[in-house]
Design a protein around this motif. Sequence first.
Motif, mmCIF file in Angstrom:
data_model
loop_
_atom_site.group_PDB
_atom_site.id
_atom_site.type_symbol
_atom_site.label_atom_id
_atom_site.label_comp_id
_atom_site.label_asym_id
_atom_site.label_seq_id
_atom_site.Cartn_x
_atom_site.Cartn_y
_atom_site.Cartn_z
ATOM 1 N N GLN A 1 0.814 -1.220 0.000
ATOM 2 C CA GLN A 1 0.000 0.000 0.000
ATOM 3 C C GLN A 1 0.850 1.274 0.000
ATOM 4 O OE1 GLN A 1 -3.697 -0.800 2.391
ATOM 5 N NE2 GLN A 1 -2.390 -2.363 3.313
ATOM 6 N N GLN A 2 1.895 1.261 -0.792
ATOM 7 C CA GLN A 2 2.728 2.459 -0.912
ATOM 8 C C GLN A 2 2.250 3.334 -2.069
ATOM 9 O OE1 GLN A 2 6.914 1.471 -1.016
ATOM 10 N NE2 GLN A 2 6.747 0.095 0.731
ATOM 11 N N LEU A 3 1.593 2.704 -3.059
ATOM 12 C CA LEU A 3 1.110 3.440 -4.225
ATOM 13 C C LEU A 3 -0.369 3.768 -4.065
ATOM 14 C CD1 LEU A 3 1.747 4.405 -7.156
ATOM 15 C CD2 LEU A 3 0.886 2.182 -7.918
ATOM 16 N N GLU A 4 -1.102 2.811 -3.503
ATOM 17 C CA GLU A 4 -2.554 2.975 -3.378
ATOM 18 C C GLU A 4 -3.019 2.161 -2.182
ATOM 19 O OE1 GLU A 4 -4.615 2.913 -7.283
ATOM 20 O OE2 GLU A 4 -6.165 1.775 -6.249
ATOM 21 N N GLU A 5 -3.924 2.688 -1.395
ATOM 22 C CA GLU A 5 -4.508 1.942 -0.284
ATOM 23 C C GLU A 5 -5.118 0.656 -0.838
ATOM 24 O OE1 GLU A 5 -4.419 2.656 2.881
ATOM 25 O OE2 GLU A 5 -3.737 4.739 2.837
ATOM 26 N N GLY A 6 -4.853 -0.458 -0.192
ATOM 27 C CA GLY A 6 -5.495 -1.711 -0.592
ATOM 28 C C GLY A 6 -4.738 -2.485 -1.650
ATOM 29 N N LEU A 7 -3.614 -1.944 -2.116
ATOM 30 C CA LEU A 7 -2.855 -2.623 -3.165
ATOM 31 C C LEU A 7 -1.506 -3.081 -2.605
ATOM 32 C CD1 LEU A 7 -2.933 -3.287 -6.211
ATOM 33 C CD2 LEU A 7 -1.757 -1.131 -6.615
ATOM 34 N N ARG A 8 -1.259 -4.387 -2.789
ATOM 35 C CA ARG A 8 -0.074 -5.014 -2.218
ATOM 36 C C ARG A 8 0.567 -5.832 -3.336
ATOM 37 N NH1 ARG A 8 -2.198 -7.873 2.889
ATOM 38 N NH2 ARG A 8 -1.623 -5.957 3.998
ATOM 39 N N SER A 9 1.906 -5.823 -3.431
ATOM 40 C CA SER A 9 2.499 -6.643 -4.495
ATOM 41 C C SER A 9 3.914 -7.091 -4.181
ATOM 42 C CB SER A 9 2.472 -5.893 -5.830
ATOM 43 O OG SER A 9 3.491 -4.931 -5.866
ATOM 44 N N ILE A 10 4.314 -8.169 -4.834
ATOM 45 C CA ILE A 10 5.697 -8.652 -4.757
ATOM 46 C C ILE A 10 6.237 -8.746 -6.180
ATOM 47 C CG2 ILE A 10 5.671 -9.956 -2.584
ATOM 48 C CD1 ILE A 10 4.997 -12.454 -4.307
ATOM 49 N N ALA A 11 7.558 -8.602 -6.316
ATOM 50 C CA ALA A 11 8.175 -8.678 -7.646
ATOM 51 C C ALA A 11 9.541 -9.343 -7.566
ATOM 52 C CB ALA A 11 8.323 -7.274 -8.234
ATOM 53 N N VAL A 12 9.920 -10.006 -8.639
ATOM 54 C CA VAL A 12 11.258 -10.606 -8.731
ATOM 55 C C VAL A 12 11.856 -10.226 -10.092
ATOM 56 C CG1 VAL A 12 10.630 -12.555 -7.237
ATOM 57 C CG2 VAL A 12 10.457 -12.797 -9.710
ATOM 58 N N PRO A 13 13.198 -10.247 -10.187
ATOM 59 C CA PRO A 13 13.815 -9.849 -11.453
ATOM 60 C C PRO A 13 13.767 -10.950 -12.521
ATOM 61 C CG PRO A 13 15.505 -10.348 -9.820
ATOM 62 C CD PRO A 13 14.192 -10.494 -9.126
ATOM 63 N N ILE A 14 13.736 -10.532 -13.774
ATOM 64 C CA ILE A 14 13.979 -11.422 -14.910
ATOM 65 C C ILE A 14 15.355 -11.034 -15.420
ATOM 66 C CG2 ILE A 14 13.254 -12.055 -17.253
ATOM 67 C CD1 ILE A 14 10.395 -11.390 -16.432
ATOM 68 N N ARG A 15 16.263 -12.005 -15.489
ATOM 69 C CA ARG A 15 17.663 -11.699 -15.826
ATOM 70 C C ARG A 15 18.051 -12.290 -17.178
ATOM 71 N NH1 ARG A 15 20.427 -10.120 -11.112
ATOM 72 N NH2 ARG A 15 19.190 -10.391 -9.220
ATOM 73 N N ASN A 16 19.047 -11.681 -17.818
ATOM 74 C CA ASN A 16 19.570 -12.275 -19.054
ATOM 75 C C ASN A 16 20.659 -13.292 -18.710
ATOM 76 O OD1 ASN A 16 21.899 -10.856 -18.511
ATOM 77 N ND2 ASN A 16 21.751 -9.490 -20.285
ATOM 78 N N LEU A 17 21.259 -13.861 -19.733
ATOM 79 C CA LEU A 17 22.275 -14.905 -19.545
ATOM 80 C C LEU A 17 23.400 -14.477 -18.616
ATOM 81 C CD1 LEU A 17 22.911 -16.502 -23.046
ATOM 82 C CD2 LEU A 17 22.221 -17.658 -20.943
ATOM 83 N N HIS A 18 23.709 -13.178 -18.630
ATOM 84 C CA HIS A 18 24.826 -12.681 -17.825
ATOM 85 C C HIS A 18 24.387 -12.225 -16.442
ATOM 86 C CE1 HIS A 18 26.939 -13.024 -21.529
ATOM 87 N NE2 HIS A 18 26.155 -12.146 -22.110
ATOM 88 N N GLY A 19 23.131 -12.486 -16.108
ATOM 89 C CA GLY A 19 22.660 -12.141 -14.773
ATOM 90 C C GLY A 19 22.155 -10.718 -14.650
ATOM 91 N N LYS A 20 22.182 -9.970 -15.765
ATOM 92 C CA LYS A 20 21.730 -8.578 -15.699
ATOM 93 C C LYS A 20 20.190 -8.518 -15.636
ATOM 94 C CE LYS A 20 21.826 -4.245 -18.135
ATOM 95 N NZ LYS A 20 21.602 -3.712 -19.470
#
Lengths: 268, 268
Positions: free
Chosen positions: B202-221
Amino acid sequence: MSTEKLDNFKQSGDYIQSLDRGLQVIQAFSQQNSALTVSNAAKLTGLSRPTVRRILLTLEHLGFAESTNGVFSLTARTLTLGYAYLSSNNTWSIAHPFMRDFVNQTGESCSISILDGPEIIYVARVSTKRIMSINIDVGTRLPAYATSMGHVLLAGLPEEELKNYFDSNDFTKFTDNTIQSKEHLLEVLKGVRENNWGGVDQQLEEGLRSIAVPIRNLHGKVIAAINCSVHAGRISRDVLQDRFLPQLQETAEKISKAMSTTNNSRFI
Amino acid sequence: MSTEKLDNFKQSGDYIQSLDRGLQVIQAFSQQNSALTVSNAAKLTGLSRPTVRRILLTLEHLGFAESTNGVFSLTARTLTLGYAYLSSNNTWSIAHPFMRDFVNQTGESCSISILDGPEIIYVARVSTKRIMSINIDVGTRLPAYATSMGHVLLAGLPEEELKNYFDSNDFTKFTDNTIQSKEHLLEVLKGVRENNWGGVDQQLEEGLRSIAVPIRNLHGKVIAAINCSVHAGRISRDVLQDRFLPQLQETAEKISKAMSTTNNSRFI
């Protein structure tokens, strides 16, 4: 906008040629041409290389394109141009829940499109979770004469606009079933008007079959078309017509009704 | 592109000012400003009225806008600009089947975004069939510091680029939980780097919660972020972290792998 009107406008002091050309260069990028050199983009647009070079450099510096060793590609920022339309037009988000219900009931994909010159443009789409789904995004353009939604949209045109359509349209042959003449298409459109739905069977692509019905405003004017497209090998014409058509008609009616009750001047 | 670089470019003979301005006018349209007069658009863009008038007339004659009584709105043709990017970049269609699996397993929505200046841009999204779903389209821009995907993307930036980010970013307060300082954000990013995932509550909007993870290329970027966003009233932080996070991590790994094995120079 007729070609003549556009030509007249181009002679006026209001026409901004470099904006026109810049938008042409953006549209030169496609699945077949995802990365373009200045020469490639010049060839595709018919513009001179110095002009295209300045456009691509400007797009790059504004963040709409990126380049590696003189090869340009578009960036995600380009999406924000299309998003300006989507977010400023809530019409198609109104349709989404009804489209989802249709997809849940039938297990098949459902799209809405509108007419833009001789082509239809997909403005909304809900696809199935099937792996081998038909790969179409919002923003896709297809020739009206070869699609069921195109038939429905053309059938809803006033006579004068239909005349303009035939003036600007070419009949490319995609399959053995593709409609190849004005006379044939006019006959098909007559049937669409009588039945209030249209269907094509592998006229655009082998293996692709679809039906479409109109979405109308309060005054009965056709403002969009909604379709159901399936793999011909999996769904017969009979199933499409007997099972899916009534559900599609019901979906279109619900959408027409929901749109009429929202405050959207475009559809009153 | 830093502001300085852009300023230098603008002094060069290659910069096409009217293309820049035309794209600004297109982006002035939004949900809050779906229909604009010349005056309104001039105010929103900071451009002069005669300039904006010529741009809107040009867009209208090219079919990208339409007007009634001096009020302009965008047409669906604008979608074809964003579609040029989507169709020329098959990266995000590779991700779609994996995102769908995630949504089927969890019953929650899933999106992918990339960083563009101080904002994230949604490039792919698979939403649930829930009626009260979170209304976000591909092309949406959100401030990076207030979103879980933004945290993951910022945590993956080289130091110099992170410095540029802080130079260009303002901390608007959306809720009581919104991060309000560079120091606080740096601390959060440190945690994201250590754990390889980020979460906002709820940092952007009350009632909204989220998790995220990275998508990386072959070199880990880190090349993109993938998230799962939920209604805070329905899904607790524990469920998000204990049940959904492992599935999201697995999804990101599958997408990274699938992208590495396709012939896409951008990600090699």
